[in-house]
Design a protein around this motif. Structure first.
Motif, mmCIF file in Angstrom:
data_model
loop_
_atom_site.group_PDB
_atom_site.id
_atom_site.type_symbol
_atom_site.label_atom_id
_atom_site.label_comp_id
_atom_site.label_asym_id
_atom_site.label_seq_id
_atom_site.Cartn_x
_atom_site.Cartn_y
_atom_site.Cartn_z
ATOM 1 N N THR A 184 0.855 -1.180 0.000
ATOM 2 C CA THR A 184 0.000 0.000 0.000
ATOM 3 C C THR A 184 0.891 1.229 0.000
ATOM 4 O OG1 THR A 184 -1.753 -1.137 1.236
ATOM 5 C CG2 THR A 184 -1.800 1.261 1.219
ATOM 6 N N GLY A 185 0.611 2.163 -0.882
ATOM 7 C CA GLY A 185 1.403 3.387 -0.948
ATOM 8 C C GLY A 185 1.468 3.930 -2.355
ATOM 9 N N ASP A 267 -8.034 1.973 -7.498
ATOM 10 C CA ASP A 267 -6.771 2.248 -6.807
ATOM 11 C C ASP A 267 -5.966 1.002 -6.489
ATOM 12 O OD1 ASP A 267 -8.386 1.146 -4.908
ATOM 13 O OD2 ASP A 267 -8.029 2.659 -3.356
ATOM 14 N N LYS A 325 -2.105 -1.670 -3.646
ATOM 15 C CA LYS A 325 -3.119 -0.637 -3.466
ATOM 16 C C LYS A 325 -2.432 0.712 -3.385
ATOM 17 C CE LYS A 325 -7.094 0.757 -0.667
ATOM 18 N NZ LYS A 325 -7.950 0.442 0.483
ATOM 19 N N SER A 327 -2.077 4.597 -2.541
ATOM 20 C CA SER A 327 -2.588 5.511 -1.529
ATOM 21 C C SER A 327 -2.897 6.873 -2.167
ATOM 22 C CB SER A 327 -1.571 5.700 -0.411
ATOM 23 O OG SER A 327 -0.373 6.229 -0.913
#
Length: 327
Positions: A184-185, A267, A325, A327
């Motif tokens: 995630t990021g 996303d 994902k 962010s």
């Protein structure tokens, strides 16, 4: 009837072979006129011949609901079964145990045994799903409502619901992934490359498919790093076919019913082993259909079409996959 059902299915798929799409619709229309005996039917003709008409319509609808879900993602990762009542609703998941090889002197049989599991079986729980639609019968007689498109709205509703369930079931499995398979990021190519390598390593070198909506896959299309041929491909189709040798698979975006809210997250990218069909969709038994089309049965002189079918959706992974994902 069989020929008309086939034509109706081909028209739905836009795969008519002997006619243009417009000619095929005209043939279908003339066939209904022949059944009714007039090109200007009133409720008496419709009442007399409605059984023949609706046998065709409901058979076309039963065959085309899952065809409406037939996307590259559906074909790649969904195992679909159409079962009669009483048929075995059982899926087998192969054991994925990896044997390890130890160093050995070569002159004894004292070798540690590793047990192979036999896999597992499971069933997909099905439940009744229904939809109903109605309209003013006089508008139908006046030619302001196309009856087969009116009925097709039911099929579209089922397709939307099943696609949504497939997406929700699939996304729920992400909670069980090891941390190494999730990121995630902000988008970073090295992070995605690491996830791809983890998925390949966990699945014995399987080919990998990177799936996502068009917006999500656009993260992989940095124009400054593309060749002229890739830029042309991007301009014509809006997407590249591969990223670093891994196939890219678009997931069609849709709206949640009666809203302009996207149904699928833009996303995230999914990194999936190409040899997996983790999503199981089961249709059980024949659909139940009720129609009121003569303008007399209902007090408000409306016509209606009700459809009940038994479906189940489940996701079972015996292979690891990855998610990125943003962010």
């Amino acid at each position: 009837m069989n020929e008309l059902v086939k034509l109706g299915v081909d028209l739905y798929k836009k795969q008519v072979q002997d006619y243009s799409q417009a000619q095929g619709n005209d043939v279908m229309r003339k066939a209904f006129i022949e059944i009714l005996g007039t090109d200007k039917p009133d409720y008496r003709q419709f009442r007399k011949h409605k059984v023949e008409v609706f046998e065709i319509i409901e058979e076309v609808l039963a065959q085309t609901i899952t065809d409406g879900m037939a996307t590259p993602f559906f074909d790649q990762f969904v195992e679909y079964r159409d079962l009669d009542l009483g048929d075995s609703n059982e899926f087998y998941v192969e054991d994925r145990t990896m044997l390890t090889v130890a160093r050995h002197s070569g002159n004894h049989w004292n070798i540690r045994r590793q047990k192979l599991n036999i896999g597992d079986t499971f069933t997909v729980q099905t439940e009744a799903m229904s939809a109903a639609v109605y309209a003013d019968f006089k508008r139908f007689l006046a030619g302001r409502i196309d009856w087969d498109q009116f009925v097709a709205k039911v099929g579209q509703a089922f397709v939307q619901e099943l696609n949504d369930r497939i997406h929700v079931e699939f996304m729920n499995t992400i909670n069980y992934l090891p941390a190494e398979f999730k990121e995630t990021g902000s988008f970073n190519e090295d992070s995605l490359r690491a996830i791809v390598e983890h998925v390949q390593a966990a699945n014995q070198g399987s080919q990998v498919v990177i799936a996502g909506t068009k917006s999500a896959l656009a993260k992989l299309s940095k124009v400054e790093t593309l060749s002229d041929g890739m830029k042309d491909q991007l301009n014509r189709s809006g997407l590249l076919q591969a990223w670093e040798g891994n196939a890219l698979l678009p997931i069609p975006q849709s709206h949640k019913p009666n809203t302009f809210e996207f149904a699928i997250d833009n996303d995230r990218l999914l990194v999936l082993p190409a040899n997996a069909k983790p999503i199981k969709v089961v249709k059980e038994g024949m659909p139940l259909v009720k129609e009121v089309s003569d303008g007399l049965a209902n007090q408000d002189m409306s016509m209606e079409y009700k459809f009940i079918a038994q479906y189940g959706v489940a996701t079972v992974f015996n292979l690891l996959f990855g998610q990125y994902k943003f962010s």
